[in-house]
Design an enzyme around this catalytic site. Structure first.
Site, PDB file in Angstrom:
ATOM      1  N   HIS A 151       5.882  -5.355  12.039  1.00 21.85           N
ATOM      2  CA  HIS A 151       5.243  -4.029  11.971  1.00 21.85           C
ATOM      3  C   HIS A 151       4.945  -3.500  13.371  1.00 21.85           C
ATOM      4  CE1 HIS A 151       2.411  -0.836  10.545  1.00 21.85           C
ATOM      5  NE2 HIS A 151       3.256  -0.824   9.533  1.00 21.85           N
TER       6      HIS A 151
ATOM      7  N   HIS B 193       0.846  -1.194   0.000  1.00 21.01           N
ATOM      8  CA  HIS B 193       0.000   0.000   0.000  1.00 21.01           C
ATOM      9  C   HIS B 193       0.877   1.237   0.000  1.00 21.01           C
ATOM     10  CE1 HIS B 193       0.835  -0.636   4.260  1.00 21.01           C
ATOM     11  NE2 HIS B 193       0.214   0.488   4.622  1.00 21.01           N
TER      12      HIS B 193
ATOM     13  N   HIS C  78       1.127   3.861   1.997  1.00 18.83           N
ATOM     14  CA  HIS C  78       1.587   4.596   3.182  1.00 18.83           C
ATOM     15  C   HIS C  78       3.113   4.639   3.169  1.00 18.83           C
ATOM     16  CE1 HIS C  78      -2.345   4.050   5.705  1.00 18.83           C
ATOM     17  NE2 HIS C  78      -2.376   5.120   4.920  1.00 18.83           N
TER      18      HIS C  78
ATOM     19  N   ASP D 138       5.593   4.338   5.178  1.00 13.09           N
ATOM     20  CA  ASP D 138       6.499   3.355   5.787  1.00 13.09           C
ATOM     21  C   ASP D 138       6.566   2.054   4.979  1.00 13.09           C
ATOM     22  OD1 ASP D 138       3.856   2.973   6.611  1.00 13.09           O
ATOM     23  OD2 ASP D 138       4.424   1.993   8.474  1.00 13.09           O
ATOM     24  N   HIS D 139       5.849   2.038   3.862  1.00 10.97           N
ATOM     25  CA  HIS D 139       5.916   0.863   2.975  1.00 10.97           C
ATOM     26  C   HIS D 139       6.408   1.214   1.579  1.00 10.97           C
ATOM     27  CE1 HIS D 139       3.704  -1.880   5.766  1.00 10.97           C
ATOM     28  NE2 HIS D 139       3.439  -0.691   6.300  1.00 10.97           N
TER      29      HIS D 139
ATOM     30  N   HIS E 242      -7.382  -2.132   5.597  1.00 13.98           N
ATOM     31  CA  HIS E 242      -6.586  -1.111   6.259  1.00 13.98           C
ATOM     32  C   HIS E 242      -7.239   0.236   5.947  1.00 13.98           C
ATOM     33  CE1 HIS E 242      -3.166   0.499   8.264  1.00 13.98           C
ATOM     34  NE2 HIS E 242      -2.493   0.898   7.209  1.00 13.98           N
TER      35      HIS E 242
ATOM     36  N   ASP F 185      -0.331  -3.940   5.738  1.00 16.27           N
ATOM     37  CA  ASP F 185      -0.975  -3.698   7.031  1.00 16.27           C
ATOM     38  C   ASP F 185      -2.449  -4.121   6.945  1.00 16.27           C
ATOM     39  OD1 ASP F 185       1.426  -2.470   7.657  1.00 16.27           O
ATOM     40  OD2 ASP F 185       0.623  -0.465   7.744  1.00 16.27           O
TER      41      ASP F 185
END
Lengths: 303, 303
Positions: B269, B60, B62, B64-65, B140, B211
């Site tokens: 995570h 996805h 976001h 942090d990914h 998510h 996530d």
């Protein structure tokens, strides 16, 4: 004034070398200059207070100077930041950040102002009572600015030994004296300001010049700065490559320092191909003796 | 099959904790799964060969990914990459990368294919003779997929002891035997394939689920995988926060593992708020005994 180097290598971040980022502490400001990938981690490593960063200056939109910005902006939100952030950088920097926020369905959560730059002349982009920041138009493969950070001339300094000789001068008069006004005694006599105060400290200045090829037009702009950071991606043996990629050699950086009669030069933006960075210092000091190498985590005092 | 954890913490990268990224080695492929900021540095630290990465799977958008993807793509160019790269990720991932390349006046220099995902059903997104990759629709705050990596059933294994009893079976017959065909001797006698070969190895499978909130619809998709990586951002004491932010607790991850009857569970995570990660293991093993914690730099063998 203090400069802390968070990263001083070009191009690709590696485990021990990081792309450009610096913290300049000047008159209560903490300015972040450039923000390559991993800058937020370097900030943590070297104990930079995230909440102190209110203004970020981005020289150009090549990845090794800006890929860490969206991560830092996102982290500010996770830290519940509320204070405004101003980002100075080339036209397009707003699109760069806003696109990433939109696609990740995120928001900053605090006000971000983008001050986009596009002129090719040196211009004043920020000032308050104590500090002024000007762009330094550089010559690189993409639109790029260096930044000149100047303290403003401070107030005159009170000479308390002299002042104490005059019982009638009170604390409420001090600001006028700091501002340079003469003092008129009750008997009408004028005491000249220069007899009650001394000159303010010399205002300090720092010039950040990265990335750029050898470019003499910057010399008058950075004339006599206390500290010049000038990129030196290559040594003289790669002068052709420097020209082709619009970077500088250590010798060229030193020649700029000499022509501008700066007090001190720091070299950085080293290509990862060089293992022994001391060669940069050796090459540069032939032209300009007061040369230092940028080093991750190192803090340089200015003035 | 081997899984190497490059980062397994949520949100903000810190000096000792990095956001999500994993390398899955499966049948000669090295798949990169997610790519938080700093992933390329983690790849160097743990000796991942950059040239082996041909397919990247992004769960996805976001930060942090995905914030490390543009840096990695840029570094591939600096390494003079020529081979094609395929990026699988949510619709918008192409715009994310292309916008950044355009604004930095850069180009990849090698072909990049974007395989953008938008359906909410599990679908086959890559296969070759030995491997198939399916999406796992997760729940998510933003459109998110996990990924199911499955080996295909291999060829039957030759039983050389039996085969050697028949002088007339030659090397050129072996492929037919591997494919399951019986062998007809010159005298017309049929030797059944099962007498000359044994069953192929059981195909292995790995499911990456991050996530996501607790989401039972994934159970049939990941049923009996050999390894499940399931996010566990929080412990049970923060179940409300998990629900609000659409993340999972360690207990919930373990419940999914139990319901899907997987062989082994890895949690990751982790929220940076937790200092003692062992609590995640303690909580999860109450539901599902064969639970391990993701750990940066650690390689897990699958099967």
């Amino acid at each position: 004034m203090k400069l802390t180097i968070l990263g001083c290598h070009s191009a690709t971040p590696k485990t021990t070398t990081h792309p450009t980022a610096q913290i300049l502490e000047i008159k209560n400001h903490s300015f972040l200059i450039d923000c390559g990938e991993g800058t937020q981690v370097q900030m943590r490593k070297y104990k930079v207070k995230f909440s102190k960063i209110k203004r970020i200056f981005i020289s150009h939109l090549h990845g090794d100077h800006v890929f860490g910005l969206i991560g830092l902006i996102s982290t500010f939100r996770l830290l519940n930041r509320e204070t405004e952030l101003t980002v100075y950088g080339p036209k397009g920097i707003k699109e760069l950040i806003v696109t990433q926020l939109r696609l990740s369905e995120s928001f900053a959560g605090y006000p971000i102002k983008f001050h986009e730059l596009s002129t090719k002349k040196s211009e004043l982009i920020f000032e308050d009572k104590k500090v002024a920041v000007y762009t330094i138009p550089l010559k690189h493969r993409i639109y790029t600015n260096g930044f000149l950070f100047k303290e403003k001339l401070g107030e005159r300094k009170l000479n308390m030994t002299e002042i104490s000789k005059y019982a009638e001068i009170e604390i409420c008069d001090y600001q006028n004296l700091k501002n340079g006004k003469d003092y008129k005694l009750g008997n009408g006599e004028i005491i000249q300001n220069k007899n009650l105060t001394s000159d303010p400290n010399k205002p300090l200045s720092y010039a950040f010049c990265s990335d750029t090829m050898y470019h003499e037009p910057i010399v008058p702009i950075i004339q006599e700065v206390d500290l010049l950071y000038h990129e030196a991606t290559f040594l003289k043996d790669k002068e052709d490559l420097a020209l082709k990629t619009k970077h500088s050699t250590a010798q060229q950086a030193a020649m700029i320092a000499k022509k501008a009669n700066v007090a001190k030069l720091i070299l950085g933006h080293f290509s990862n191909r060089y293992k022994d960075l001391n060669e940069f210092k050796i090459e540069a000091t032939k032209e300009f003796i007061n040369t230092y190498l940028a080093e991750e985590g190192k803090t340089f005092s200015i003035g």
